[in-house]
Write a protein that holds these residues in place. Structure first.
Motif, mmCIF file in Angstrom:
data_model
loop_
_atom_site.group_PDB
_atom_site.id
_atom_site.type_symbol
_atom_site.label_atom_id
_atom_site.label_comp_id
_atom_site.label_asym_id
_atom_site.label_seq_id
_atom_site.Cartn_x
_atom_site.Cartn_y
_atom_site.Cartn_z
ATOM 1 N N LYS A 107 2.246 1.898 -3.355
ATOM 2 C CA LYS A 107 1.124 2.264 -4.418
ATOM 3 C C LYS A 107 1.089 3.685 -4.226
ATOM 4 O O LYS A 107 0.920 4.558 -5.213
ATOM 5 N N THR A 142 1.026 -1.139 0.022
ATOM 6 C CA THR A 142 -0.017 0.120 -0.027
ATOM 7 C C THR A 142 0.860 1.028 -0.071
ATOM 8 O O THR A 142 0.525 2.201 -0.612
ATOM 9 N N LEU A 147 -2.079 0.204 -9.835
ATOM 10 C CA LEU A 147 -2.458 0.304 -8.459
ATOM 11 C C LEU A 147 -3.713 -0.745 -7.868
ATOM 12 O O LEU A 147 -3.614 -0.755 -6.852
ATOM 13 N N SER A 148 -4.207 -1.629 -8.790
ATOM 14 C CA SER A 148 -5.245 -2.457 -8.085
ATOM 15 C C SER A 148 -4.463 -3.819 -7.669
ATOM 16 O O SER A 148 -5.054 -4.650 -7.321
ATOM 17 N N ILE A 149 -2.876 -3.810 -7.873
ATOM 18 C CA ILE A 149 -2.249 -5.132 -7.424
ATOM 19 C C ILE A 149 -2.653 -5.475 -6.227
ATOM 20 O O ILE A 149 -2.722 -4.510 -5.114
ATOM 21 N N SER A 150 -2.923 -6.549 -5.743
ATOM 22 C CA SER A 150 -3.174 -6.959 -4.168
ATOM 23 C C SER A 150 -1.820 -7.945 -3.923
ATOM 24 O O SER A 150 -1.099 -8.698 -4.878
#
Lengths: 237, 350
Positions: free
Chosen positions: B114, B111, B340-343
């Motif tokens: 990001k 996070t 930015l949506s990578i988890s």
């Protein structure tokens, strides 16, 4: 003055941008466990749609819970880094305060599900003035079993208490069985609304209030389970 | 990995220019930040360990680790930037481990990375922690010649990789069942030697005869894949049979014979690849790479091919962010950026 509000403490992902008292945009999305995937793309999107650059920010207000530990860390990490990179103030605000600050009633009991018939709650008296609502915190945020609420609130039986949050009906049954007088918040007030967080943040920043980003952390209200188990076994040392 | 939108602050650089990357790591119980220049040059490598915090619990407690990562995050980033003598504005990209590891911990630095990517408008790079441990070798030994083969072995994985250069790798083989380190742990527990199994088996094996019992070596034909579950069953069956016959178990001999079977399996596939691929060096990584018997046996075999074996120095074996930054540099050159949506992926594979 441009304030970004971030709330990832509950299932609701809240984002808002407020510019000197004017709400520019607000998202409240019930996303459950998707805050990690969705938060940063949505922040990027809200800036893009409004034609604002992140570096134009003057402050970040972030919800500090109580709520999901992992969710809280996502929002607070984001706030810390924005504060650090742009050298702007950050203010952590209780999720329960956000829920209560949206309602103009005298006695407010915001509730967040803590599972196993427990809730996180705090209790406020709304000291209204002509232009503003001022919340006086009677009981600070705590985790409590729903069955114990009548005892906690026993001094306020003659008052009408406004119940806020998804657990409001369950709590109403218990309180009314104990001769309390209650009213339920409107459906749209059951969420900690991102716009309210932005307004509270802006008010704090206007009076120069901010948190130390190095100390800022979630209101966990509960030790890690392993710590609790260890203390039960070996005592408090 | 897909790239969301390419619209970064500056034109993307190529390898003729200096590239500065801030790398972050929080997959287990170390909170770490590093600044790498052009990949293998480490300008700062800050690691804040929480080991003492978890000691009394006999293992890492995920929630305690996650809370500590959040507290240590800004201090380690500040220290890394200060030691490197640069500021956020000087960064060309930001990287974080995206897995494998403990998800709550991973999410803290992922996070943060990001947010840095969004705020500074620079690329975000998600790095596989296992790849990081491999690239620790290249930081420690920048003279390693390419192409090369890498055997990466731990409690969670067993992979044989081919590197033409450092920009990427090809997976030649991996385990079809247990990881080698997992087999060590299971057999060590079964023989009553304790945890972690690798060092325990190795210690017992030193006093044993590795020719005592001829355990099976899995042969998966022409593939470079590994299998250790048959070996595990064979050891257990052997022990049960001996116990039923009332024979006294020679634990040291069993440990040595088991260890040799694992070493032989790993070495056989590696040598098969050495024959097929014209490589200049061979690299070991992962926890099992610390096994002395494995190292010496492979070294002995590689001498016949005039090949040198490299393994990471102790100080780069523990988790750190410099190794993440090294991988990130090559991903940058390949434009392998994360959206930015990578988890976080707790069981991310190579």
């Amino acid at each position: 003055m441009l304030t970004l509000a971030i709330d990832t403490s509950t299932d609701n992902l809240g984002l808002a941008l407020m510019e000197s008292g004017q709400l520019r945009g607000e998202y409240n999305l019930s996303l459950k466990r998707q805050h990690s995937e969705k938060l940063l793309p949505l922040i990027e999107q809200i800036f893009e749609l409004l034609g604002i650059q992140p570096r134009e920010l003057n402050g970040v207000a972030v919800a500090t819970g109580p709520g999901s530990f992992t969710g809280l860390r996502i929002g607070i990490t984001t706030a810390k880094l924005l504060g650090r990179i742009f050298s702007i103030p950050v203010k952590g605000i209780s999720t329960l305060e956000i829920m209560a600050a949206g309602i103009a009633e005298p006695y407010l009991l915001p509730l967040i599900d803590a599972r196993r018939k427990r809730v996180y709650c705090s209790f406020y008296q709304n000291l209204r003035t002509a232009n503003d609502n001022f919340l006086k915190e009677i009981y600070q945020p705590t985790a409590i079993s729903i069955a114990e609420l009548p005892e906690l609130l026993s001094n306020y039986k003659e008052k009408e208490i406004t119940l806020i949050g998804e657990k409001k009906k369950e709590v109403r049954r218990v309180l009314e069985a104990n001769a309390f007088s209650t009213r339920l918040a409107e459906a749209e007030s059951d969420l900690p609304r991102a716009a309210v967080l932005a307004r509270l943040g802006e008010n704090y920043f206007k009076t120069g209030q901010r948190d130390d980003i190095y100390q800022l952390k979630p209101a966990y209200l509960k030790k890690p389970q392993a710590e609790i188990n260890w203390q039960q076994k070996y005592g408090n040392n | 990995m897909g790239v969301g939108k390419l619209k970064f602050r500056d034109k993307l650089k190529d390898e003729s220019e200096d590239i500065y990357i801030l790398a972050l790591e929080s997959s287990c119980d170390e909170t770490a930040a590093a600044v790498n220049k052009n990949g293998l040059k480490v300008l700062a490598n800050v690691v804040s360990s929480q080991v003492d915090l978890h000691k009394k619990f006999g293992g890492v407690v995920p929630e305690i680790a996650s809370r500590k990562h959040l507290e240590l995050l800004l201090p380690v980033i500040d220290q890394a930037l200060a030691e490197a003598g640069i500021d956020f504005e000087d960064l060309d990209a930001v990287a974080s481990t995206s897995g494998p590891g403990l998800v709550g911990g991973l999410l803290v630095t992922l996070t943060a990375a990001k947010t840095i990517s969004l705020a500074l408008n620079i690329p975000l790079i998600g790095v596989n922690h296992i790849a990081g441990h491999i690239y620790a070798n290249f930081i420690a030994n920048p003279e390693i010649k390419k192409p090369l083969l890498c055997l990466t072995i731990s409690g969670g994985h067993t992979d044989l990789l081919y590197f033409e250069d450092l920009r990427g790798y090809k997976i030649l083989g991996r385990t079809v069942d247990d990881a080698a380190g997992e087999a060590f742990d299971k057999i060590s527990r079964f023989l009553g030697l304790g945890y972690p199994g690798g060092p325990a088996i190795e210690k017992a094996a030193r006093a044993g005869n590795e020719m005592a019992v001829d355990f099976p070596r899995a042969d998966l034909g022409d593939s470079y894949n590994f299998s250790f579950s048959g070996l595990k069953t064979a050891v257990m069956n052997y022990v049960n049979n001996e116990e039923q016959r009332g024979n006294e178990l020679k634990i040291n001999d069993l440990a040595a014979s088991f260890q040799k079977a694992v070493v032989d399996s790993l070495t056989a596939n590696l040598l098969q690849a050495v024959e097929k691929y014209d490589v200049e060096s061979v690299v070991l990584s992962g926890g099992v790479a610390a096994n002395q018997r494995l190292r010496s046996y492979i070294e002995e075999k590689l001498e016949e091919h005039n090949l040198k074996l490299y393994y990471p120095p102790l100080e780069l074996c523990t988790d750190n962010a410099a190794m993440i930054g090294a991988v990130a540099y090559y991903q940058y050159l390949e434009r392998d950026f994360a959206p930015l949506s990578i988890s976080a992926d707790p069981s991310l594979k190579l």
